[in-house]
Write a protein that holds these residues in place. Sequence first.
Motif, PDB file in Angstrom:
ATOM      1  N   GLN A 127     -94.227-112.847  79.685  1.00  0.00           N
ATOM      2  CA  GLN A 127     -93.361-112.788  80.858  1.00  0.00           C
ATOM      3  C   GLN A 127     -92.342-113.929  80.855  1.00  0.00           C
ATOM      4  N   ALA A 128     -92.798-115.122  80.418  1.00  0.00           N
ATOM      5  CA  ALA A 128     -91.874-116.259  80.353  1.00  0.00           C
ATOM      6  C   ALA A 128     -90.779-116.005  79.330  1.00  0.00           C
TER       7      ALA A 128
ATOM      8  N   SER B 193     -98.782-114.192  80.340  1.00  0.00           N
ATOM      9  CA  SER B 193     -97.912-115.183  80.980  1.00  0.00           C
ATOM     10  C   SER B 193     -96.813-115.632  80.030  1.00  0.00           C
TER      11      SER B 193
ATOM     12  N   HIS C 153    -104.732-113.243  79.558  1.00  0.00           N
ATOM     13  CA  HIS C 153    -103.846-113.625  80.674  1.00  0.00           C
ATOM     14  C   HIS C 153    -102.803-114.642  80.214  1.00  0.00           C
ATOM     15  N   ALA C 154    -103.213-115.594  79.344  1.00  0.00           N
ATOM     16  CA  ALA C 154    -102.262-116.582  78.836  1.00  0.00           C
ATOM     17  C   ALA C 154    -101.176-115.906  78.003  1.00  0.00           C
TER      18      ALA C 154
ATOM     19  N   SER D  85    -109.165-114.945  79.496  1.00  0.00           N
ATOM     20  CA  SER D  85    -108.215-116.031  79.761  1.00  0.00           C
ATOM     21  C   SER D  85    -107.132-116.073  78.688  1.00  0.00           C
TER      22      SER D  85
END
Length: 470
Positions: free
Chosen positions: A116-117, A113, A109-110, A106
Amino acid sequence: MRARKVFAGRKIRTIRQGHGLTQQAFAAQLGISTSYLNQLENNQRHVTAPVLLALADVFAVDIKDLSGNEDDRLLADLAEALADPMFSGEPPPSPDLKLVVQNAPSVAHAFLSMHQALRRAGERLAELDDTLERTGAQSDPTPYEEVRDFFHYLDNYVDWLDRAAEDLAGQLRGAISARALAEHIEREHGVRVVIGGDAARTGGLRRYDAQARVLSLNPRSSNATQGFQIAHQMALIAHSDAIDEIVRKADFRSADAGAICRIGLANYFAGAAVLPYAAFMEAARELRHDLELLAERFGASLEQVAHRLSTLQRPGLKGVPFFFARVDQAGNITKRHSATKLQFARFGSACPLWNVHSAFETPNRIIRQLAETPDGIRYLCLATTVTKPGGGYRAPVQRYALALGCEVRHASELVYADDLDIVRDEAFEPIGISCRICERHNCHQRAVPPLKHKLTVDEQARDTVPYGFE
């Protein structure tokens, strides 16, 4: 070819929890010990063929789902993201990345993310820059903007000039008045100071005749302004070579930018001479940053004091990090610096919810505001007006609002925060940087929609503004 060991602790734990079973009950159904299951779930042991078959038989698990392909993809994505140039330094070694993927997916994945942001935000800014350039709003920075950015990246602190100015204050033994500075420049540099002369005839603040070595000052200027102008001229005379070297190293695009920077550096020296670093910092702490008391103690103007507070960034002896701005009645920011996370809008006017605009409604008073920017940072903002009369009924009067502020975590060091409720969330007003880049949906003062957001318009409804956005 030797088979690859499969570690699937997270997936096994997810299957067990999905069936609402304890480790003991789950292990019993698989025909293994509880301690062995615990080791499997923590990736301390690899999954054997009998365990895979038991999972498929008892819990209808597709063996392919435990093959580790997803972990491989996550590991590859993580390694690729960390290779991005935005992350400096050596990337983490592969064993560390495997531990993250196996034990804390997790978190992986965070991180992806977030990466990507950040990339999307960078792309949006690039598109905005391209849009502004194509519409003529921006091409190469103007000389003024280039110099402004130069000081910004120095944290508005120029060590050599600051210490030279402090040395001058030491020679004057604290008597940093216009008279003391006039006597010093005449004694040390052979420059005679005249109140009136060319400056009075042209309406300027300062005129220097290098051939006659005469410095003329406007008689209508305050003592603080006259002292500042003398110190400015002293910088250009006594420290011209050092200033030229700083400008040379800055490698500006144009000669105009270099000339503007010379003026800025001379102004910096003057402010540091009138308000010498160590003495001013000590007084600021003692008086808890009371602007009026500091101005009275040093014989300076409120603007000089506010601007100097934003420059106290000497390594090893830093003051409270402040932002400082000067704003005209149209909302244009004519002078700016920030040692805080708050950055001012480069295009357009300042946020109308900022208390600097309200200062014009209550002249000669310092007003306060607890504010929160869209990034969640909270500030204590101060604002007041200053006027600079030109003299005579028909002479124009310059009128500005000064803004000074710091993050609310420093509020206890400011006298202005003593009776403010800095704990209650509702006490903080939402402000932004510029409507063009502010993403607040419920702002009643929004002037234009944010760039790069798709608008939503409902002709059957009307809110505070006639549109929404995604």
